[in-house]
Write a protein that holds these residues in place. Structure first.
Motif, PDB file in Angstrom:
ATOM      1  N   ASP A  90     110.414 113.447 -52.967  1.00 48.16           N
ATOM      2  CA  ASP A  90     110.165 113.371 -54.410  1.00 48.16           C
ATOM      3  C   ASP A  90     109.131 112.303 -54.727  1.00 48.16           C
ATOM      4  O   ASP A  90     109.232 111.577 -55.720  1.00 48.16           O
ATOM      5  CB  ASP A  90     111.451 113.110 -55.179  1.00 48.16           C
ATOM      6  CG  ASP A  90     112.402 114.286 -55.144  1.00 48.16           C
ATOM      7  OD1 ASP A  90     111.933 115.427 -55.296  1.00 48.16           O
ATOM      8  OD2 ASP A  90     113.611 114.078 -54.929  1.00 48.16           O
ATOM      9  N   ILE A 109     117.823 114.200 -47.762  1.00 47.83           N
ATOM     10  CA  ILE A 109     117.790 115.364 -48.638  1.00 47.83           C
ATOM     11  C   ILE A 109     118.230 116.590 -47.852  1.00 47.83           C
ATOM     12  O   ILE A 109     117.872 116.756 -46.690  1.00 47.83           O
ATOM     13  CB  ILE A 109     116.375 115.569 -49.234  1.00 47.83           C
ATOM     14  CG1 ILE A 109     116.398 116.661 -50.310  1.00 47.83           C
ATOM     15  CG2 ILE A 109     115.336 115.849 -48.168  1.00 47.83           C
ATOM     16  CD1 ILE A 109     115.120 116.718 -51.141  1.00 47.83           C
ATOM     17  N   GLN A 113     118.412 121.523 -51.576  1.00 48.82           N
ATOM     18  CA  GLN A 113     117.911 120.767 -52.721  1.00 48.82           C
ATOM     19  C   GLN A 113     116.396 120.838 -52.847  1.00 48.82           C
ATOM     20  O   GLN A 113     115.843 120.438 -53.864  1.00 48.82           O
ATOM     21  CB  GLN A 113     118.343 119.300 -52.595  1.00 48.82           C
ATOM     22  CG  GLN A 113     119.852 119.101 -52.608  1.00 48.82           C
ATOM     23  CD  GLN A 113     120.243 117.675 -52.264  1.00 48.82           C
ATOM     24  OE1 GLN A 113     119.689 117.068 -51.350  1.00 48.82           O
ATOM     25  NE2 GLN A 113     121.197 117.125 -53.000  1.00 48.82           N
ATOM     26  N   TYR A 187     122.260 119.037 -61.525  1.00 48.72           N
ATOM     27  CA  TYR A 187     122.983 118.447 -60.405  1.00 48.72           C
ATOM     28  C   TYR A 187     122.856 119.350 -59.191  1.00 48.72           C
ATOM     29  O   TYR A 187     122.934 120.583 -59.305  1.00 48.72           O
ATOM     30  CB  TYR A 187     124.478 118.262 -60.726  1.00 48.72           C
ATOM     31  CG  TYR A 187     125.288 118.023 -59.460  1.00 48.72           C
ATOM     32  CD1 TYR A 187     125.276 116.779 -58.839  1.00 48.72           C
ATOM     33  CD2 TYR A 187     126.009 119.053 -58.874  1.00 48.72           C
ATOM     34  CE1 TYR A 187     125.973 116.553 -57.665  1.00 48.72           C
ATOM     35  CE2 TYR A 187     126.713 118.846 -57.692  1.00 48.72           C
ATOM     36  CZ  TYR A 187     126.694 117.596 -57.089  1.00 48.72           C
ATOM     37  OH  TYR A 187     127.366 117.392 -55.924  1.00 48.72           O
ATOM     38  N   ASN A 214     125.101 114.944 -49.530  1.00 51.50           N
ATOM     39  CA  ASN A 214     124.007 114.474 -50.380  1.00 51.50           C
ATOM     40  C   ASN A 214     124.241 114.944 -51.808  1.00 51.50           C
ATOM     41  O   ASN A 214     124.667 116.092 -52.030  1.00 51.50           O
ATOM     42  CB  ASN A 214     122.657 115.023 -49.891  1.00 51.50           C
ATOM     43  CG  ASN A 214     122.218 114.400 -48.594  1.00 51.50           C
ATOM     44  OD1 ASN A 214     121.683 113.308 -48.551  1.00 51.50           O
ATOM     45  ND2 ASN A 214     122.452 115.117 -47.498  1.00 51.50           N
ATOM     46  N   HIS A 215     123.934 114.077 -52.768  1.00 52.28           N
ATOM     47  CA  HIS A 215     124.106 114.405 -54.177  1.00 52.28           C
ATOM     48  C   HIS A 215     122.908 113.900 -54.976  1.00 52.28           C
ATOM     49  O   HIS A 215     122.356 112.840 -54.673  1.00 52.28           O
ATOM     50  CB  HIS A 215     125.378 113.755 -54.736  1.00 52.28           C
ATOM     51  CG  HIS A 215     126.608 114.064 -53.949  1.00 52.28           C
ATOM     52  ND1 HIS A 215     127.323 115.221 -54.105  1.00 52.28           N
ATOM     53  CD2 HIS A 215     127.223 113.357 -52.965  1.00 52.28           C
ATOM     54  CE1 HIS A 215     128.337 115.227 -53.261  1.00 52.28           C
ATOM     55  NE2 HIS A 215     128.304 114.108 -52.562  1.00 52.28           N
ATOM     56  N   SER A 216     122.521 114.673 -55.967  1.00 51.99           N
ATOM     57  CA  SER A 216     121.434 114.251 -56.853  1.00 51.99           C
ATOM     58  C   SER A 216     121.732 114.712 -58.268  1.00 51.99           C
ATOM     59  O   SER A 216     122.286 115.800 -58.484  1.00 51.99           O
ATOM     60  CB  SER A 216     120.088 114.807 -56.392  1.00 51.99           C
ATOM     61  OG  SER A 216     120.038 116.211 -56.542  1.00 51.99           O
ATOM     62  N   THR A 218     119.568 114.893 -61.897  1.00 46.73           N
ATOM     63  CA  THR A 218     118.223 114.763 -62.459  1.00 46.73           C
ATOM     64  C   THR A 218     118.250 115.095 -63.946  1.00 46.73           C
ATOM     65  O   THR A 218     118.775 116.140 -64.345  1.00 46.73           O
ATOM     66  CB  THR A 218     117.240 115.696 -61.747  1.00 46.73           C
ATOM     67  OG1 THR A 218     117.290 115.455 -60.347  1.00 46.73           O
ATOM     68  CG2 THR A 218     115.820 115.471 -62.249  1.00 46.73           C
ATOM     69  N   LYS A 231     115.815 110.644 -61.737  1.00 40.76           N
ATOM     70  CA  LYS A 231     116.684 111.254 -60.740  1.00 40.76           C
ATOM     71  C   LYS A 231     117.504 110.179 -60.048  1.00 40.76           C
ATOM     72  O   LYS A 231     116.976 109.172 -59.586  1.00 40.76           O
ATOM     73  CB  LYS A 231     115.857 112.016 -59.702  1.00 40.76           C
ATOM     74  CG  LYS A 231     116.692 112.641 -58.596  1.00 40.76           C
ATOM     75  CD  LYS A 231     115.843 113.259 -57.514  1.00 40.76           C
ATOM     76  CE  LYS A 231     116.720 113.765 -56.374  1.00 40.76           C
ATOM     77  NZ  LYS A 231     115.936 114.319 -55.253  1.00 40.76           N
ATOM     78  N   THR A 233     120.237 109.527 -56.843  1.00 40.06           N
ATOM     79  CA  THR A 233     120.647 110.131 -55.580  1.00 40.06           C
ATOM     80  C   THR A 233     121.718 109.289 -54.911  1.00 40.06           C
ATOM     81  O   THR A 233     121.782 108.070 -55.088  1.00 40.06           O
ATOM     82  CB  THR A 233     119.458 110.280 -54.616  1.00 40.06           C
ATOM     83  OG1 THR A 233     118.924 108.990 -54.307  1.00 40.06           O
ATOM     84  CG2 THR A 233     118.372 111.149 -55.220  1.00 40.06           C
ATOM     85  N   HIS A 277     115.357 102.441 -53.667  1.00 35.29           N
ATOM     86  CA  HIS A 277     116.278 103.044 -52.703  1.00 35.29           C
ATOM     87  C   HIS A 277     116.945 101.931 -51.912  1.00 35.29           C
ATOM     88  O   HIS A 277     116.276 101.031 -51.393  1.00 35.29           O
ATOM     89  CB  HIS A 277     115.522 103.994 -51.765  1.00 35.29           C
ATOM     90  CG  HIS A 277     116.420 104.733 -50.819  1.00 35.29           C
ATOM     91  ND1 HIS A 277     116.693 104.291 -49.545  1.00 35.29           N
ATOM     92  CD2 HIS A 277     117.108 105.896 -50.962  1.00 35.29           C
ATOM     93  CE1 HIS A 277     117.509 105.145 -48.946  1.00 35.29           C
ATOM     94  NE2 HIS A 277     117.777 106.120 -49.781  1.00 35.29           N
TER      95      HIS A 277
END
Length: 707
Positions: A90, A109, A113, A187, A214-216, A218, A231, A233, A277
């Motif tokens: 991203d 990632i 996704q 999501y 993994n989760h995001s 946005t 976003k 994460t 991050h």
């Protein structure tokens, strides 16, 4: 030390995992318009069959991978691995925070996704990213979709699942999107669990099991001229085996924020991005498949911003101006083991308050000169500053014990000498790129490019100071079983690359052929020289201690791709043949020795059929014998092998089902880029360090439902 049961039940679901829903994300398709760029963009369709590692997607784009963990394999472009490739997620530059690179950027990632991606091998525009010499990989999951309603409401969703027989792998992906005409909230989540896989002989390849999620989340908002996207994460990997390393991952917990702002101006557009991050990483042992007792911990943080301003100079030309800043901080220490004479009484401090700061500015000019010629030229100047604080060994008062070498280098002296150094280092990088495309006829195109690119040494390459046998074995991302020592005096790598691509297409578009050649000379290539031998009980068990050093190197290669649409009818559908061959060579100029992990000649042939709602394919891959190996690293030769894969996919309305058989004939083979099986050696060292075996036959079943 964490037990297997403890790890398996630790943090399987985070708070973000409660957000379950669906998303209608873009389908991917190839677009080869730019020089050596394989770019995938999207349109609304159900395509979330791919789950887990992004390796399956990027392999189709010509990326090779060096074996590591189940979701942490390191990409290879044009014979160059790891941090020589700039990997952006991203648009964010995330640094591997581990002495073994167990958490590279692509591990953060899941493939379900990814909405778009691009692979630029060799010559990349300066705007694509600096601090690399092999190319740029950019994977993107940010793709806001809006509705026509002014009220925020449910927009779309999906749920996907996949099963692999070779490792009992189970994967689930879910997504949900709420949208209005100005707001979009999305999501996406993924969970993957796998046992150690079996090879073609039916034997378990030890220590290849893993679990990951993994989760995001946005959120995007827009008006007629601007858009803001934020976003969030989160990743949790409670365990991941690394068969070709002495240690395993027993925790990787990360959080991230990406904020993007875009605005259209009267005769230009502006784009800004802010990234943060943070990761806490722990290495140790969690499975009887590779036993041990030694913790290693890492805390790291990436903070960066990017500013870009594109000016429309005319109807055919633009000027892109950019400024970037990157700040990476790293602490890497190995806690003392209670009661151990070798690993105590102090914590071993490997990287103390490590800093790697980059500031860059670039300008890039593009012009469609006429109907036949297109030009892109750019210059990028970057300053890189690295530094670390003082370090210490397990015992500051006496020589550390070394089981494999009771008499030899000790870390107490090494730490004292390292702390006396001026560790402050600065590198100035100047990148220049020139890309030209010539449309000879409607069916003939010639593209070529020239580039100078640079990469500054990493913190681990520069500042890994330990010299005894145990500590050096903990350093290195090559999977070769050797040990490594850093070198504070390393210079930045400078690569000069030339590439050319010729594409010929039929007038009726029934076939096309593309031929690509490239040649790279690298000054101050960071390789490694042997310091001493680590003798085992048998000659086959021998390994080396190496120190990073600068040498000159040459790499070159040839790639040919062809496509032929040879038959189409209502009854039997559309039939297509795809073929490809690629060969890469790399050598050190001073010794003419082959560089490490260069894949031998490989070919691929695929037969594809599209009949109504069905997509079927039969592919054959052949990889030549690997005889050109790096003797310094005691790299193994591998035999040639061939793999046959069969797959079928059907889409009925919102439901997509697929079944595939990989390695259909269950052939046993060893991975040319796999490194050695340390896990197997630790259980039975009679055969020395054997090459890591590839996966045997697997029946894979997947489904995805969009709503």
């Amino acid at each position: 030390m964490k037990t297997e049961r403890t790890v398996q039940f630790q943090s399987l679901l985070s708070p973000l995992a409660l957000l379950i829903g669906a998303i209608l994300a873009p389908v991917t398709f190839a677009n080869d318009n730019a020089l050596e760029v394989i770019e995938v963009q999207g349109h609304a369709h159900n395509t979330h069959l791919a789950l887990g590692s992004s390796e399956s997607i990027l392999s189709e784009a010509g990326v090779d991978f060096s074996a590591a963990g189940g979701v942490s394999n390191l990409p290879i472009l044009n014979g160059m691995m790891g941090e020589r490739i700039k990997v952006l997620v991203d648009g964010a530059d995330v640094t591997a925070a581990c002495a073994n690179h167990m958490n590279p950027p692509l591990s953060y990632i899941s493939s379900n996704q990814i909405s778009s991606y691009s692979v630029v091998a060799g010559i990349s525009p300066v705007s694509a990213g600096g601090d690399n010499i092999a190319g740029v990989i950019n994977v993107n999951s940010i793709s806001p979709l809006y509705s026509e309603n002014s009220e925020l409401g449910f927009h779309s969703g999906y749920v996907s699942a996949r099963y692999r027989s070779v490792d009992n792998g189970r994967s689930v992906g879910v997504g949900a999107r709420m949208a209005s005409d100005t707001l979009s909230v999305n999501y996406q989540g993924a969970f993957t669990d796998a046992d150690s896989y079996e090879d073609g002989n039916g034997d378990v390849v030890l220590d290849t099991l893993y679990r990951s999620q993994n989760h995001s989340l946005t959120a995007a908002m827009r008006d007629d001229k601007q858009q803001l996207v934020v976003k969030l994460t989160h990743q949790k990997i409670p365990y991941q085996g690394f068969a070709n390393q002495y240690m395993d991952m027993v925790d990787n917990t990360s959080y991230g924020v990406v904020a993007q702002y875009k605005r259209d101006l009267e005769n230009s557009d502006f784009e800004g991005q802010l990234n943060w991050h943070s990761v806490k990483h722990e290495m140790g042992f969690f499975t009887p498949e590779k036993m041990g007792m030694m913790p290693m911990e890492t805390d790291a943080e990436d903070i960066s911003y990017t500013l870009k301003w594109r000016l429309n100079l005319s109807n055919t030309s633009t000027l892109l101006l950019g400024q970037e800043y990157f700040d990476y901080r790293l602490d890497d220490w190995w806690p003392a083991v209670e009661g151990s004479m070798m690993m105590g009484p102090n914590d071993y401090v490997n990287i103390n308050n490590g800093k790697r700061q980059r500031i860059a500015a670039f300008a890039e000019y593009e012009n469609q000169l006429n109907t036949q010629w297109w030009l892109s030229a750019g210059v990028r100047v970057e300053s890189v500053h690295t530094d670390v604080d003082d370090v210490q060994g397990y015992n500051n008062g006496m020589s550390g014990m070394d089981v494999s070498m009771p008499i030899g280098p000790n870390n107490t002296t090494a730490a004292t000498e390292f702390n006396a150094l001026d560790k402050d280092r600065d590198d100035t990088l100047v990148d220049v790129s020139l890309l030209l495309s010539y449309q000879m006829t409607d069916n003939d195109e010639l593209q070529f490019g020239l580039a100078r690119k640079n990469r500054a040494p990493s913190l681990y390459e520069r500042y890994s100071w330990g010299v005894n046998s145990m500590s050096t074995r903990m350093i290195g991302w090559y999977g070769d079983g050797n040990g490594y020592i850093g070198n504070p005096d390393l210079e930045a790598e400078t690569a000069h690359t030339f590439s050319a691509t010729y594409t010929k297409s039929a007038k009726d578009e029934r076939w096309n052929v593309s031929t690509h050649v490239w040649y790279t000379e690298v000054s101050d290539y960071i390789d490694a020289d042997v310091v001493r031998s680590l003798l085992g009980s048998e000659p086959a068990a021998q390994r080396n201690v190496l120190q990073f050093t600068n040498v000159d190197a040459t790499l070159y290669g040839l790639k040919i791709d062809a496509l032929y649409n040879f038959y189409e009818s209502r009854a039997l559908g559309k039939w297509q043949l795809k073929a490809g061959v690629i060969n890469t060579r790399g050598t050190r100029d001073d010794t003419n020795q082959p560089l490490y992990q260069i894949k031998p000649l490989q070919t691929k042939l695929g037969l594809h059929q599209k009949l109504g709602k069905f997509d079927n394919s039969l592919t054959w891959q052949w990889v030549d014998t690997k005889t050109r190996v790096d003797d310094n690293r005691l790299e193994n030769q591998t035999d040639s092998y061939q793999l046959v894969n069969l797959s079928s996919k059907v889409t009925v309305d919102a439901l997509t089902l697929s079944i595939e058989a990989t390695n259909l004939f269950d052939q046993y083979y060893q991975l040319p880029l796999g490194g050695v099986s340390v896990a197997q050696f630790k259980q039975d060292n009679a055969n020395g360090f054997e090459q890591l075996a590839g996966q045997g036959r697997s029946i894979n079943i997947a489904m995805s439902y969009a709503f």
